[in-house]
Write a protein that holds these residues in place. Sequence first.
Motif, PDB file in Angstrom:
ATOM      1  N   LYS A 181       0.755  -1.161  -0.084  1.00  0.00           N
ATOM      2  CA  LYS A 181       0.219   0.033   0.149  1.00  0.00           C
ATOM      3  C   LYS A 181       0.718   1.196   0.023  1.00  0.00           C
ATOM      4  CE  LYS A 181      -4.047   2.276   1.337  1.00  0.00           C
ATOM      5  NZ  LYS A 181      -5.044   2.192   2.486  1.00  0.00           N
ATOM      6  N   ARG A 188       6.741   2.510  -3.363  1.00  0.00           N
ATOM      7  CA  ARG A 188       6.814   2.640  -4.499  1.00  0.00           C
ATOM      8  C   ARG A 188       6.793   1.022  -5.262  1.00  0.00           C
ATOM      9  NH1 ARG A 188      12.084   5.347  -6.645  1.00  0.00           N
ATOM     10  NH2 ARG A 188      10.552   5.385  -8.462  1.00  0.00           N
ATOM     11  N   ALA A 228       3.182   0.203  -5.505  1.00  0.00           N
ATOM     12  CA  ALA A 228       2.567   0.912  -6.637  1.00  0.00           C
ATOM     13  C   ALA A 228       3.001   0.296  -7.949  1.00  0.00           C
ATOM     14  CB  ALA A 228       3.066   2.393  -6.708  1.00  0.00           C
ATOM     15  N   HIS A 229       4.021  -0.165  -8.005  1.00  0.00           N
ATOM     16  CA  HIS A 229       4.630  -0.855  -9.438  1.00  0.00           C
ATOM     17  C   HIS A 229       3.657  -2.079  -9.459  1.00  0.00           C
ATOM     18  CE1 HIS A 229       8.485   2.032  -9.184  1.00  0.00           C
ATOM     19  NE2 HIS A 229       7.568   2.593  -9.440  1.00  0.00           N
ATOM     20  N   TYR A 278       0.869  -2.837  -8.429  1.00  0.00           N
ATOM     21  CA  TYR A 278      -0.427  -2.559  -8.963  1.00  0.00           C
ATOM     22  C   TYR A 278      -0.472  -2.359 -10.394  1.00  0.00           C
ATOM     23  CZ  TYR A 278      -2.853  -2.601  -4.503  1.00  0.00           C
ATOM     24  OH  TYR A 278      -3.460  -3.104  -3.344  1.00  0.00           O
ATOM     25  N   ALA A 279       0.402  -1.514 -11.018  1.00  0.00           N
ATOM     26  CA  ALA A 279       0.610  -1.128 -12.115  1.00  0.00           C
ATOM     27  C   ALA A 279       1.001  -2.143 -13.052  1.00  0.00           C
ATOM     28  CB  ALA A 279       1.428   0.176 -12.334  1.00  0.00           C
ATOM     29  N   ALA A 325      -2.296  -4.110 -13.930  1.00  0.00           N
ATOM     30  CA  ALA A 325      -2.992  -3.581 -14.898  1.00  0.00           C
ATOM     31  C   ALA A 325      -2.616  -3.461 -16.263  1.00  0.00           C
ATOM     32  CB  ALA A 325      -3.156  -1.989 -14.511  1.00  0.00           C
ATOM     33  N   ASN A 326      -1.105  -3.178 -16.396  1.00  0.00           N
ATOM     34  CA  ASN A 326      -0.567  -2.688 -17.627  1.00  0.00           C
ATOM     35  C   ASN A 326       1.122  -2.765 -17.691  1.00  0.00           C
ATOM     36  OD1 ASN A 326       0.190  -1.773 -20.210  1.00  0.00           O
ATOM     37  ND2 ASN A 326      -1.159  -0.005 -20.141  1.00  0.00           N
ATOM     38  N   SER A 341       2.977  -0.054 -18.942  1.00  0.00           N
ATOM     39  CA  SER A 341       3.079   1.323 -18.255  1.00  0.00           C
ATOM     40  C   SER A 341       4.093   1.143 -17.171  1.00  0.00           C
ATOM     41  CB  SER A 341       1.761   1.425 -17.275  1.00  0.00           C
ATOM     42  OG  SER A 341       1.747   0.558 -16.397  1.00  0.00           O
ATOM     43  N   VAL A 342       4.611   0.121 -16.797  1.00  0.00           N
ATOM     44  CA  VAL A 342       5.758   0.229 -15.762  1.00  0.00           C
ATOM     45  C   VAL A 342       7.107   0.125 -16.521  1.00  0.00           C
ATOM     46  CG1 VAL A 342       5.420  -0.262 -13.293  1.00  0.00           C
ATOM     47  CG2 VAL A 342       4.729  -1.859 -14.997  1.00  0.00           C
ATOM     48  N   GLY A 348      -3.923  -6.553 -10.747  1.00  0.00           N
ATOM     49  CA  GLY A 348      -4.310  -4.879 -10.580  1.00  0.00           C
ATOM     50  C   GLY A 348      -5.214  -4.767  -9.419  1.00  0.00           C
ATOM     51  N   GLN A 349      -5.689  -5.654  -8.697  1.00  0.00           N
ATOM     52  CA  GLN A 349      -6.516  -5.459  -7.763  1.00  0.00           C
ATOM     53  C   GLN A 349      -6.278  -6.506  -6.479  1.00  0.00           C
ATOM     54  OE1 GLN A 349     -11.070  -5.190  -8.728  1.00  0.00           O
ATOM     55  NE2 GLN A 349     -10.295  -5.366 -10.715  1.00  0.00           N
ATOM     56  N   ALA A 387      -0.207   3.723 -22.283  1.00  0.00           N
ATOM     57  CA  ALA A 387       0.518   3.039 -21.159  1.00  0.00           C
ATOM     58  C   ALA A 387      -0.031   3.765 -20.028  1.00  0.00           C
ATOM     59  CB  ALA A 387       1.912   3.100 -21.568  1.00  0.00           C
ATOM     60  N   ALA A 400      -1.674   3.026 -16.151  1.00  0.00           N
ATOM     61  CA  ALA A 400      -2.172   1.902 -15.315  1.00  0.00           C
ATOM     62  C   ALA A 400      -3.513   2.190 -14.824  1.00  0.00           C
ATOM     63  CB  ALA A 400      -1.067   1.786 -14.049  1.00  0.00           C
ATOM     64  N   ASN A 425      -5.682   1.019 -12.927  1.00  0.00           N
ATOM     65  CA  ASN A 425      -6.354   0.656 -11.691  1.00  0.00           C
ATOM     66  C   ASN A 425      -5.763   1.573 -10.875  1.00  0.00           C
ATOM     67  OD1 ASN A 425      -3.554  -0.126 -12.058  1.00  0.00           O
ATOM     68  ND2 ASN A 425      -4.094  -1.838 -10.753  1.00  0.00           N
ATOM     69  N   LEU A 426      -5.009   2.701 -11.287  1.00  0.00           N
ATOM     70  CA  LEU A 426      -4.229   3.712 -10.285  1.00  0.00           C
ATOM     71  C   LEU A 426      -4.848   4.861 -10.471  1.00  0.00           C
ATOM     72  CD1 LEU A 426      -0.730   2.719 -10.401  1.00  0.00           C
ATOM     73  CD2 LEU A 426      -2.401   2.120  -8.723  1.00  0.00           C
ATOM     74  N   LEU A 442       4.305   7.720 -12.169  1.00  0.00           N
ATOM     75  CA  LEU A 442       4.703   6.324 -12.007  1.00  0.00           C
ATOM     76  C   LEU A 442       6.351   6.163 -12.627  1.00  0.00           C
ATOM     77  CD1 LEU A 442       3.275   3.607 -12.057  1.00  0.00           C
ATOM     78  CD2 LEU A 442       3.111   3.383 -14.357  1.00  0.00           C
ATOM     79  N   LEU A 458       4.482   6.447   0.311  1.00  0.00           N
ATOM     80  CA  LEU A 458       3.956   7.187  -0.929  1.00  0.00           C
ATOM     81  C   LEU A 458       3.357   8.440  -0.431  1.00  0.00           C
ATOM     82  CD1 LEU A 458       2.627   4.244  -3.089  1.00  0.00           C
ATOM     83  CD2 LEU A 458       4.799   5.461  -3.479  1.00  0.00           C
ATOM     84  N   ARG A 518       0.837  10.419  -1.583  1.00  0.00           N
ATOM     85  CA  ARG A 518      -0.302  10.086  -2.557  1.00  0.00           C
ATOM     86  C   ARG A 518      -0.908  11.628  -2.527  1.00  0.00           C
ATOM     87  NH1 ARG A 518      -2.247   4.893  -3.537  1.00  0.00           N
ATOM     88  NH2 ARG A 518      -1.093   3.369  -2.036  1.00  0.00           N
TER      89      ARG A 518
END
Lengths: 343, 246
Positions: A206, A209, A212-213, A215-216, A219-220, A223-224, A286-287, B89, B91, B93-94, B102, B116, B118
């Motif tokens: 949570k 970094r 966060a990576h 989760y990203a 999802a995709n 993106s990372v 992603g979740q 590109a 994400a 879900n963010l 990112l 983080l 936020r």
Amino acid sequence: MTDNTVNGSNTNTKPGGTSFVRSLLNAWSWLFLILILGFFEIYAQTQTGSTLLFRIYNLQAISIAASQILLLGLGLTLVIVAGHIDLSIAFSTGFAAVVMALIIRTAGADAGWVTVILAMLAGLGAAALVGAVNGWLVAILNVPSFIGTLGTYGIARGAALIVAGGATVSIRNDHTRAFGNGDILGLPVPLVVAAVLTLICHYLLKHTRFGAHTYALGANRASVERAGVNVKKHLILLFILSAFTAGIGGLIYTSRFSAGAANAGEPILLYAVAAVFIGGASLTGGQGTITGTVIGAFIIAVIQFGLVFCGLPPYWQFVAVGLVIIVAVLVDQSKDRLMGGKS
Amino acid sequence: MTALLKIDGLRKRFGGNEAVKNVSFEVNPGECVVLAGDNGAGKSTVIKMISGVYQPTDGKVYMNGALLTGKTPEAVRTAGIETIYQDLALADNLDPGLNLYLGREAVKHVLRFPYLDRKKMREDAAKVMLSLGIVVPDPAAPVREMSGGQRQAIAIARAIHWQAGIVIMDEPTAALGVPEQREVMALIERLKKQGVGIILISHNLPDIFAAADRIIVLARGVVAGERRPAETNDEEIVRMMMGATL
């Protein structure tokens, strides 16, 4: 808001009526946990004149069962959030349990604390090795994680059975037993260990970094990658973390039962996977949250204990947990439909 | 006016196939240069040589007079060239804040542990989006709940926030509905007003004429012609796009 020129065609505005349903769906696992606790309590009060909730012994038994599920499910949560799966945790647990037990047995009944700790580290090392192999398969060789970790599931199972000589490795060591069955501040050790690991994993997922990576990534991946994150290294670390928490489950097993069994984690694998999905994770990644997994683990533990408490044959727990998994997936789907995005 | 980006004689050979033969052009601050051309004309190859994904067989790229050729994609981005890909590109879900940051997330420390930040990321995202004329209804909501145009704006906001001098956009309207295409065109106007140089890849004629300050037509790996929108029309551009084959 008068300069909101580009926002004019927002087609995603949700009617207010669904927001209540949405928050209900988000909180469904909490509600469900409260519901089954209430159900079993009412059953206990009315049918047997006893209580489920207000006896320390029951609560302890439930939380120890939940800790077992959690130890396999914590690292797994991060792997699933990243869009992968780790089936090998079942035998990372067993492998760690057997390695630890073997070293302590070899050292003899009067082995001291240092030996016990070294044996634990060796057990964790064995589990981490499985995780590293998983990471290598998935990140470097691009093997789908379901297949790759199914392979290491078999390999770790075989390796654990081979080092154990096909049998349960029982040990007689006071330090080990004291650790596995002892208390810290009045709480059973397995519960405390699981709680500490839960906090660490929650923080990781949570607040960092790294989280966060993760989760990203789920999802995709692009993106990372385009953001300059080393995705391969990230995946390898995730699989090592998953094997590591499962390995700690193995150490707890050996300490509690004074025996290391290759199949120590096998019956818990399904429950751990279920806990993560009941907790709101999605198969596509992603979740998912650590809090969700904790609730999921407690739901399963309450069902396990509650059904036996009600005098039903223990086999009913498999049916009940299976039903809850299906409900969890249905809730996830309707959430997706309501929130837009993938459907 | 000195050029922000100078592309000088770029060539790219893949085996026996010369995808780009000799492409030179310049981009000035606040100018939108459209690279037009049919599929296979070499648009994407040129873009990838600028962004560092491909190394050119020959030719050079300069940003503010400094040589970029030979640098990694990360180094090119640090030098101020941001590429927005068709798929954005993001994400999904963010929230917009994390998408903006990112790979370079803002972090604060609580009891020495990194956390983080936020709040800062969300506020910054809302601020940059506002400068693009977009009010983010809920800064904490995941970007999958946003419209196509708003999502495009996040990708553009990333370029602005990290102070890109040049933004390369690859077919930004290709996957969008008509109203959202308009949003993107409005975004491009705003970027130009902020002094950002834009390279837009497109083969959609209305887009080309709406956005371009200059149109550079590529055909079979060479520059078939360069026009200002006022000096030309649909027909001529199409003819140039096909030109080399006729």
